[in-house]
Design a protein around this motif. Structure first.
Motif, PDB file in Angstrom:
ATOM      1  N   LYS A  42      15.922   7.924  -0.482  1.00 49.14           N
ATOM      2  CA  LYS A  42      14.653   7.912   0.230  1.00 49.14           C
ATOM      3  C   LYS A  42      13.532   8.216  -0.754  1.00 49.14           C
ATOM      4  O   LYS A  42      13.359   9.361  -1.166  1.00 49.14           O
ATOM      5  CB  LYS A  42      14.664   8.935   1.362  1.00 49.14           C
ATOM      6  N   SER A  43      12.765   7.186  -1.120  1.00 49.57           N
ATOM      7  CA  SER A  43      11.698   7.402  -2.104  1.00 49.57           C
ATOM      8  C   SER A  43      10.391   6.709  -1.720  1.00 49.57           C
ATOM      9  O   SER A  43       9.475   6.642  -2.521  1.00 49.57           O
ATOM     10  CB  SER A  43      12.153   6.897  -3.479  1.00 49.57           C
ATOM     11  N   THR A  44      10.287   6.193  -0.478  1.00 47.58           N
ATOM     12  CA  THR A  44       9.091   5.465  -0.051  1.00 47.58           C
ATOM     13  C   THR A  44       8.065   6.406   0.576  1.00 47.58           C
ATOM     14  O   THR A  44       8.411   7.265   1.375  1.00 47.58           O
ATOM     15  CB  THR A  44       9.459   4.365   0.961  1.00 47.58           C
ATOM     16  N   ASN A  45       6.802   6.224   0.191  1.00 45.64           N
ATOM     17  CA  ASN A  45       5.692   6.998   0.745  1.00 45.64           C
ATOM     18  C   ASN A  45       4.687   6.043   1.389  1.00 45.64           C
ATOM     19  O   ASN A  45       4.442   4.951   0.879  1.00 45.64           O
ATOM     20  CB  ASN A  45       5.004   7.830  -0.346  1.00 45.64           C
ATOM     21  N   ILE A  46       4.105   6.473   2.533  1.00 47.69           N
ATOM     22  CA  ILE A  46       3.047   5.696   3.196  1.00 47.69           C
ATOM     23  C   ILE A  46       1.805   6.574   3.270  1.00 47.69           C
ATOM     24  O   ILE A  46       1.879   7.729   3.719  1.00 47.69           O
ATOM     25  CB  ILE A  46       3.461   5.242   4.602  1.00 47.69           C
ATOM     26  N   ASN A  47       0.674   6.040   2.837  1.00 45.23           N
ATOM     27  CA  ASN A  47      -0.571   6.805   2.873  1.00 45.23           C
ATOM     28  C   ASN A  47      -1.735   5.900   3.248  1.00 45.23           C
ATOM     29  O   ASN A  47      -1.567   4.685   3.427  1.00 45.23           O
ATOM     30  CB  ASN A  47      -0.840   7.467   1.518  1.00 45.23           C
ATOM     31  N   PHE A  48      -2.904   6.503   3.414  1.00 47.18           N
ATOM     32  CA  PHE A  48      -4.125   5.760   3.720  1.00 47.18           C
ATOM     33  C   PHE A  48      -5.004   5.679   2.476  1.00 47.18           C
ATOM     34  O   PHE A  48      -4.957   6.545   1.596  1.00 47.18           O
ATOM     35  CB  PHE A  48      -4.917   6.445   4.835  1.00 47.18           C
ATOM     36  N   VAL A  72       1.819   1.181   1.189  1.00 45.01           N
ATOM     37  CA  VAL A  72       3.230   1.545   1.065  1.00 45.01           C
ATOM     38  C   VAL A  72       3.586   1.623  -0.410  1.00 45.01           C
ATOM     39  O   VAL A  72       3.415   0.646  -1.150  1.00 45.01           O
ATOM     40  CB  VAL A  72       4.138   0.521   1.779  1.00 45.01           C
ATOM     41  N   ASN A  73       4.063   2.785  -0.851  1.00 45.04           N
ATOM     42  CA  ASN A  73       4.559   2.966  -2.218  1.00 45.04           C
ATOM     43  C   ASN A  73       6.077   3.082  -2.139  1.00 45.04           C
ATOM     44  O   ASN A  73       6.606   4.104  -1.699  1.00 45.04           O
ATOM     45  CB  ASN A  73       3.964   4.224  -2.847  1.00 45.04           C
ATOM     46  N   PRO A  74       6.838   2.033  -2.552  1.00 49.15           N
ATOM     47  CA  PRO A  74       8.281   1.995  -2.282  1.00 49.15           C
ATOM     48  C   PRO A  74       9.124   2.883  -3.179  1.00 49.15           C
ATOM     49  O   PRO A  74      10.299   3.093  -2.884  1.00 49.15           O
ATOM     50  CB  PRO A  74       8.626   0.518  -2.500  1.00 49.15           C
ATOM     51  N   ALA A 138       3.333  -0.283  -5.213  1.00 48.06           N
ATOM     52  CA  ALA A 138       2.388   0.189  -4.200  1.00 48.06           C
ATOM     53  C   ALA A 138       1.543  -0.981  -3.690  1.00 48.06           C
ATOM     54  O   ALA A 138       0.885  -1.673  -4.473  1.00 48.06           O
ATOM     55  CB  ALA A 138       1.497   1.279  -4.778  1.00 48.06           C
ATOM     56  N   THR A 139       1.568  -1.222  -2.355  1.00 54.83           N
ATOM     57  CA  THR A 139       0.971  -2.420  -1.771  1.00 54.83           C
ATOM     58  C   THR A 139       0.259  -2.075  -0.464  1.00 54.83           C
ATOM     59  O   THR A 139       0.793  -1.335   0.364  1.00 54.83           O
ATOM     60  CB  THR A 139       2.060  -3.476  -1.487  1.00 54.83           C
ATOM     61  N   LYS A 140      -0.958  -2.641  -0.278  1.00 55.78           N
ATOM     62  CA  LYS A 140      -1.649  -2.520   1.009  1.00 55.78           C
ATOM     63  C   LYS A 140      -1.051  -3.515   1.980  1.00 55.78           C
ATOM     64  O   LYS A 140      -1.002  -4.716   1.708  1.00 55.78           O
ATOM     65  CB  LYS A 140      -3.147  -2.802   0.830  1.00 55.78           C
ATOM     66  N   ILE A 141      -0.560  -3.043   3.131  1.00 56.30           N
ATOM     67  CA  ILE A 141       0.084  -3.933   4.091  1.00 56.30           C
ATOM     68  C   ILE A 141      -0.778  -4.191   5.325  1.00 56.30           C
ATOM     69  O   ILE A 141      -0.501  -5.126   6.074  1.00 56.30           O
ATOM     70  CB  ILE A 141       1.453  -3.390   4.528  1.00 56.30           C
ATOM     71  N   ALA A 142      -1.817  -3.373   5.548  1.00 52.41           N
ATOM     72  CA  ALA A 142      -2.652  -3.563   6.743  1.00 52.41           C
ATOM     73  C   ALA A 142      -3.907  -2.714   6.625  1.00 52.41           C
ATOM     74  O   ALA A 142      -4.014  -1.846   5.752  1.00 52.41           O
ATOM     75  CB  ALA A 142      -1.880  -3.193   8.012  1.00 52.41           C
ATOM     76  N   ALA A 177      21.281  -1.076   4.944  1.00 57.01           N
ATOM     77  CA  ALA A 177      20.276  -1.937   5.578  1.00 57.01           C
ATOM     78  C   ALA A 177      19.617  -1.290   6.785  1.00 57.01           C
ATOM     79  O   ALA A 177      18.474  -1.579   7.097  1.00 57.01           O
ATOM     80  CB  ALA A 177      20.919  -3.268   5.983  1.00 57.01           C
ATOM     81  N   SER A 178      20.336  -0.395   7.493  1.00 56.92           N
ATOM     82  CA  SER A 178      19.786   0.184   8.719  1.00 56.92           C
ATOM     83  C   SER A 178      19.364   1.636   8.545  1.00 56.92           C
ATOM     84  O   SER A 178      19.079   2.311   9.523  1.00 56.92           O
ATOM     85  CB  SER A 178      20.827   0.098   9.844  1.00 56.92           C
ATOM     86  N   GLU A 179      19.306   2.147   7.311  1.00 53.49           N
ATOM     87  CA  GLU A 179      18.966   3.552   7.097  1.00 53.49           C
ATOM     88  C   GLU A 179      17.508   3.712   6.684  1.00 53.49           C
ATOM     89  O   GLU A 179      17.008   2.994   5.830  1.00 53.49           O
ATOM     90  CB  GLU A 179      19.873   4.175   6.041  1.00 53.49           C
ATOM     91  N   ASP A 180      16.846   4.678   7.328  1.00 52.32           N
ATOM     92  CA  ASP A 180      15.436   4.948   7.045  1.00 52.32           C
ATOM     93  C   ASP A 180      15.295   5.533   5.632  1.00 52.32           C
ATOM     94  O   ASP A 180      15.927   6.533   5.301  1.00 52.32           O
ATOM     95  CB  ASP A 180      14.904   5.930   8.079  1.00 52.32           C
ATOM     96  N   VAL A 181      14.456   4.884   4.792  1.00 52.43           N
ATOM     97  CA  VAL A 181      14.252   5.352   3.418  1.00 52.43           C
ATOM     98  C   VAL A 181      12.867   5.966   3.235  1.00 52.43           C
ATOM     99  O   VAL A 181      12.420   6.154   2.110  1.00 52.43           O
ATOM    100  CB  VAL A 181      14.471   4.209   2.397  1.00 52.43           C
ATOM    101  N   LEU A 182      12.188   6.284   4.352  1.00 54.67           N
ATOM    102  CA  LEU A 182      10.857   6.900   4.263  1.00 54.67           C
ATOM    103  C   LEU A 182      10.994   8.344   3.775  1.00 54.67           C
ATOM    104  O   LEU A 182      11.690   9.156   4.389  1.00 54.67           O
ATOM    105  CB  LEU A 182      10.164   6.872   5.624  1.00 54.67           C
ATOM    106  N   SER A 183      10.326   8.650   2.670  1.00 54.30           N
ATOM    107  CA  SER A 183      10.386   9.998   2.101  1.00 54.30           C
ATOM    108  C   SER A 183       9.256  10.872   2.622  1.00 54.30           C
ATOM    109  O   SER A 183       9.477  12.026   2.985  1.00 54.30           O
ATOM    110  CB  SER A 183      10.315   9.922   0.570  1.00 54.30           C
ATOM    111  N   SER A 184       8.027  10.353   2.689  1.00 60.69           N
ATOM    112  CA  SER A 184       6.892  11.170   3.117  1.00 60.69           C
ATOM    113  C   SER A 184       5.741  10.271   3.549  1.00 60.69           C
ATOM    114  O   SER A 184       5.705   9.079   3.234  1.00 60.69           O
ATOM    115  CB  SER A 184       6.424  12.089   1.985  1.00 60.69           C
ATOM    116  N   THR A 185       4.790  10.869   4.290  1.00 62.49           N
ATOM    117  CA  THR A 185       3.560  10.187   4.687  1.00 62.49           C
ATOM    118  C   THR A 185       2.383  11.116   4.397  1.00 62.49           C
ATOM    119  O   THR A 185       2.532  12.336   4.349  1.00 62.49           O
ATOM    120  CB  THR A 185       3.560   9.826   6.184  1.00 62.49           C
ATOM    121  N   SER A 186       1.209  10.525   4.208  1.00 61.48           N
ATOM    122  CA  SER A 186      -0.010  11.302   3.934  1.00 61.48           C
ATOM    123  C   SER A 186      -1.096  10.887   4.923  1.00 61.48           C
ATOM    124  O   SER A 186      -1.386   9.696   5.055  1.00 61.48           O
ATOM    125  CB  SER A 186      -0.494  11.052   2.495  1.00 61.48           C
ATOM    126  N   PRO A 187      -1.697  11.844   5.659  1.00 64.17           N
ATOM    127  CA  PRO A 187      -2.726  11.492   6.646  1.00 64.17           C
ATOM    128  C   PRO A 187      -4.082  11.267   5.997  1.00 64.17           C
ATOM    129  O   PRO A 187      -4.300  11.586   4.818  1.00 64.17           O
ATOM    130  CB  PRO A 187      -2.746  12.732   7.550  1.00 64.17           C
TER     131      PRO A 187
END
Length: 385
Positions: A42-48, A72-74, A138-142, A177-187
């Protein structure tokens, strides 16, 4: 001859002992191997973006639009699927329009949603099974567009964050394939201050100067402003009833309605949604309710087939009620299928698939059956000898 028979029996007993030790050891090793495979990194981070924090928040005034990019930073994962649950304070922020969530379709395609409800946006995005299309940097997805509707008290920031159902799937060689790899999120942290659209702008009072005392004159008695029942109140205007998806579909059909309107001589105190199927709900907070301009949202699910006329009516602080002629939506619902009891798991393409029976338990059952076959066969041969 008697010693020869005893030797065969000893050999057979030794064989059975080896089986009794070897098969449980094999099951244990299979379990360890499967556990090692199931632990995806699990090494993916999602931030704004833009970056912000409680000590360095984004600054805005009431009425401002605020665009937040979702990045998303994978890490070491190959991100192919993202499920987002964006949460916000609906008393401080509102989605800027019925299309507030804008995905980057060159990166991902929308699998489900977006579903808007007060204080929350839910959507699922997928890059498909092709590993060359998975996110590796690291990629902007939305982008999500909000509108500030109320000041934050004492300069304390309001947060836009990711909920617990936010999920990331990877198609990396070391990831399940079905396991969550999300490590952290930043508000995102936002401070809203300054005058709103109906507040007077602050002005600097001029320094008074000493004027000569004028001769006393008789001032005319001021005429009081008309008040009471004779005063004409301008009713609020509901200009649009927007929906977040095609209002034609199969039941159950979940739709988020957004009523947009304003009041020229007061404030909108409530918005009444009539969904046309017997359900009526009032919104008295959030979405700008309590100010001159509103963009109130409410979600509703149609569970039966039929054609329904949804309407929204606004009431102002003086009791004036808007007409519903321009705030209507026709919803056409067809019969939907029943619930599917089969257990499902989301794969990287975003399409639910049946969950097959896998894992160490099934291997143990199979090896246990082999063990029993050997024991019964060995006992039969033992008694023959």
């Amino acid at each position: 001859m008697h010693g020869k028979i005893n030797g065969k029996k000893a050999l057979l007993i030794g064989f059975i002992v080896v089986l009794l030790i070897g098969i449980p050891l094999t099951i244990y090793l299979l379990q360890q191997q499967q556990d090692a495979r199931s632990r995806a990194q699990k090494s993916t981070n999602i931030n704004f973006s833009p970056d912000s924090s409680a000590s360095n928040p984004i600054q805005a005034s009431v009425g401002d639009e605020i665009a937040l990019d979702i990045v998303v930073n994978p890490g070491s994962n190959l991100v192919s699927f993202v499920r987002l649950e964006v949460q916000y304070d609906s008393e401080k922020l509102a989605t800027a329009s019925a299309q507030a969530f804008q995905p980057d379709t060159t990166i991902f395609t929308v699998q489900d949603g977006p579903i808007y409800s007060p204080g929350k946006i839910e959507v699922s995005l997928s890059a498909g099974p092709d590993p060359t299309k998975a996110i590796q940097t690291a990629t902007k997805i939305a982008t999500v567009n909000f509108r500030a509707i109320a000041n934050t008290p004492d300069g304390a920031p309001t947060l836009v964050s990711y909920g617990v159902t936010t999920q990331v799937l990877s198609i990396g060689s070391s990831d399940e394939a079905s396991e969550d790899v999300l490590s952290s999120t930043s508000p995102a942290a936002i401070v809203i201050g300054g005058p709103g659209p109906t507040d007077p702008l602050p002005t600097t009072e001029p320094t008074p100067t000493v004027e000569p005392t004028p001769e006393p004159t008789t001032e005319p008695t001021p005429t009081p402003e008309p008040t009471g029942p004779g005063v004409t109140n301008e009713s609020p205007v509901c200009s649009q009833l927007a929906v977040d998806r095609d209002p034609n579909g199969a039941a159950p059909l979940a739709i988020t309605f957004t009523a947009i309107g304003s009041d020229t001589d007061g404030t909108v105190s409530s918005v009444t949604f009539n969904f046309g199927d017997g359900q009526v709900s009032d919104v008295t907070t959030g979405g700008g309710v309590g100010t001159a301009s509103v963009s109130a949202q409410l979600s509703h699910t149609y569970n039966s087939a039929g054609t329904f006329q949804a309407t929204a009516v606004m009431t102002d602080n003086n009791g004036g009620v808007s007409g519903s002629g321009s705030c209507t939506q026709t919803v056409s619902v067809t019969g939907g299928g029943g619930a599917n009891p089969t257990t499902v798991v989301v794969n990287p393409t975003g399409v639910p698939v049946e969950l097959p029976p896998t894992g160490a338990t099934e291997n143990a059952i199979a090896l246990g059956a082999i063990l029993m076959t050997f024991i019964i066969g060995g006992a039969f041969i033992f008694f023959l000898l």
